[in-house]
Design a protein around this motif. Structure first.
Motif, PDB file in Angstrom:
ATOM      1  N   LEU A   1       6.621  11.788   3.789  1.00  0.00           N
ATOM      2  CA  LEU A   1       5.447  11.546   3.017  1.00  0.00           C
ATOM      3  C   LEU A   1       4.686  10.335   3.294  1.00  0.00           C
ATOM      4  O   LEU A   1       3.555  10.154   3.391  1.00  0.00           O
ATOM      5  N   GLN A   2       5.720   9.205   3.268  1.00  0.00           N
ATOM      6  CA  GLN A   2       5.106   7.792   3.394  1.00  0.00           C
ATOM      7  C   GLN A   2       4.482   7.819   4.938  1.00  0.00           C
ATOM      8  O   GLN A   2       3.358   7.245   5.094  1.00  0.00           O
ATOM      9  N   TYR A   3       5.083   8.569   5.817  1.00  0.00           N
ATOM     10  CA  TYR A   3       4.734   8.384   7.197  1.00  0.00           C
ATOM     11  C   TYR A   3       3.387   9.144   7.397  1.00  0.00           C
ATOM     12  O   TYR A   3       2.334   8.609   7.890  1.00  0.00           O
TER      13      TYR A   3
ATOM     14  N   LYS B   1       0.963  10.003   4.983  1.00  0.00           N
ATOM     15  CA  LYS B   1       0.083   9.037   4.398  1.00  0.00           C
ATOM     16  C   LYS B   1      -0.383   7.826   5.330  1.00  0.00           C
ATOM     17  O   LYS B   1      -1.493   7.776   5.310  1.00  0.00           O
ATOM     18  N   ALA B   2       0.508   7.189   5.647  1.00  0.00           N
ATOM     19  CA  ALA B   2       0.253   5.964   6.416  1.00  0.00           C
ATOM     20  C   ALA B   2      -0.342   6.212   7.722  1.00  0.00           C
ATOM     21  O   ALA B   2      -1.463   5.670   8.113  1.00  0.00           O
TER      22      ALA B   2
ATOM     23  N   ASP C   1       0.832  -1.163   0.048  1.00  0.00           N
ATOM     24  CA  ASP C   1      -0.030   0.007   0.028  1.00  0.00           C
ATOM     25  C   ASP C   1       0.996   1.284  -0.199  1.00  0.00           C
ATOM     26  O   ASP C   1       0.494   2.421  -0.459  1.00  0.00           O
ATOM     27  N   TYR C   2       1.858   1.144   0.478  1.00  0.00           N
ATOM     28  CA  TYR C   2       2.783   2.356   0.854  1.00  0.00           C
ATOM     29  C   TYR C   2       4.208   2.302   0.305  1.00  0.00           C
ATOM     30  O   TYR C   2       5.000   2.948   0.489  1.00  0.00           O
ATOM     31  N   ASP C   3       4.410   1.589  -0.797  1.00  0.00           N
ATOM     32  CA  ASP C   3       5.634   1.301  -1.355  1.00  0.00           C
ATOM     33  C   ASP C   3       6.660   1.214  -0.597  1.00  0.00           C
ATOM     34  O   ASP C   3       7.561   2.201  -0.634  1.00  0.00           O
ATOM     35  N   CYS C   4       6.709   0.410   0.437  1.00  0.00           N
ATOM     36  CA  CYS C   4       7.882   0.199   1.526  1.00  0.00           C
ATOM     37  C   CYS C   4       8.186  -1.307   1.667  1.00  0.00           C
ATOM     38  O   CYS C   4       7.963  -1.923   2.516  1.00  0.00           O
TER      39      CYS C   4
ATOM     40  N   LEU D   1      10.578   5.328   7.221  1.00  0.00           N
ATOM     41  CA  LEU D   1       9.686   5.924   6.206  1.00  0.00           C
ATOM     42  C   LEU D   1      10.263   7.257   5.957  1.00  0.00           C
ATOM     43  O   LEU D   1      10.705   7.871   6.806  1.00  0.00           O
TER      44      LEU D   1
ATOM     45  N   HIS E   1       8.784   8.674  11.001  1.00  0.00           N
ATOM     46  CA  HIS E   1       9.626   7.526  10.447  1.00  0.00           C
ATOM     47  C   HIS E   1       9.235   6.118  10.654  1.00  0.00           C
ATOM     48  O   HIS E   1       9.629   5.282  10.073  1.00  0.00           O
TER      49      HIS E   1
END
Length: 175
Positions: free
Chosen positions: A116-118, A120-121, A10-13, A113, A65
């Protein structure tokens, strides 16, 4: 692991999918020459502890993060950490490198993270309901040399099997 795989997609991680679920009880630095003595003491302490269940309840974060699964207060974890505290003087190579004993364990969902990932998630996970549990049946002692990124397992420490409650059997004389 299922939630970590979903998070990664979902978060490209990708690191969330690759990292093995774990929580830290203690962290310390030590000289190589003391390794055998410390391993023996850690093994001796761990041999007295019984496997136990850990509950997971909701999510927490370290802003910007890391997102993790909350581990509610757990007497067995606290007891295990307290028992390792008796090793403080052996786990302290000098006054600048004190051992760190966990007082609030957590199970990482995703770390490192980008902001931006952090953001959003965390919008999704901060209020998300989640519960689960697992059995802790062994401890792993991990080691890495200063400057290395990856840890290696140097000792697997099985915990004693949890005793099942055996019903009390009795014989009664009728006459």
């Amino acid at each position: 692991m299922e939630e970590k795989v979903k998070f990664a997609a979902d978060y490209d991680c990708e690191p969330a999918r690759q990292s093995y679920p774990n929580f830290t009880l203690l962290n310390f630095m030590q000289h190589q020459m003391n390794e055998e003595r410390i391993l023996h003491r850690i093994k001796t302490i761990s041999e007295t502890h019984v496997s136990f269940k850990v509950a997971l309840n909701g999510f927490g974060s370290f802003p910007t993060h890391t997102i993790y699964f909350n581990i509610p207060a757990n007497n067995q974890i606290e007891e295990l950490v307290r028992s390792f505290m008796q090793l403080q003087r052996w786990l302290r190579p000098d006054n600048e490198h004190k051992p760190h004993f966990t007082n609030r364990p957590y199970l990482t969902l995703a770390r490192k993270l980008v902001p931006l990932q952090y953001e959003k998630a965390w919008k999704k996970y901060k209020d998300a309901a989640f519960s689960g549990s697992f059995m802790v049946e062994e401890l792993l002692l991990l080691k890495r040399k200063q400057g290395d990124k990856h840890y290696q397992v140097i000792l697997k420490l099985p915990l004693l099997p949890a005793m099942e409650k055996i019903p009390y059997l009795f014989q009664q004389t009728l006459f």
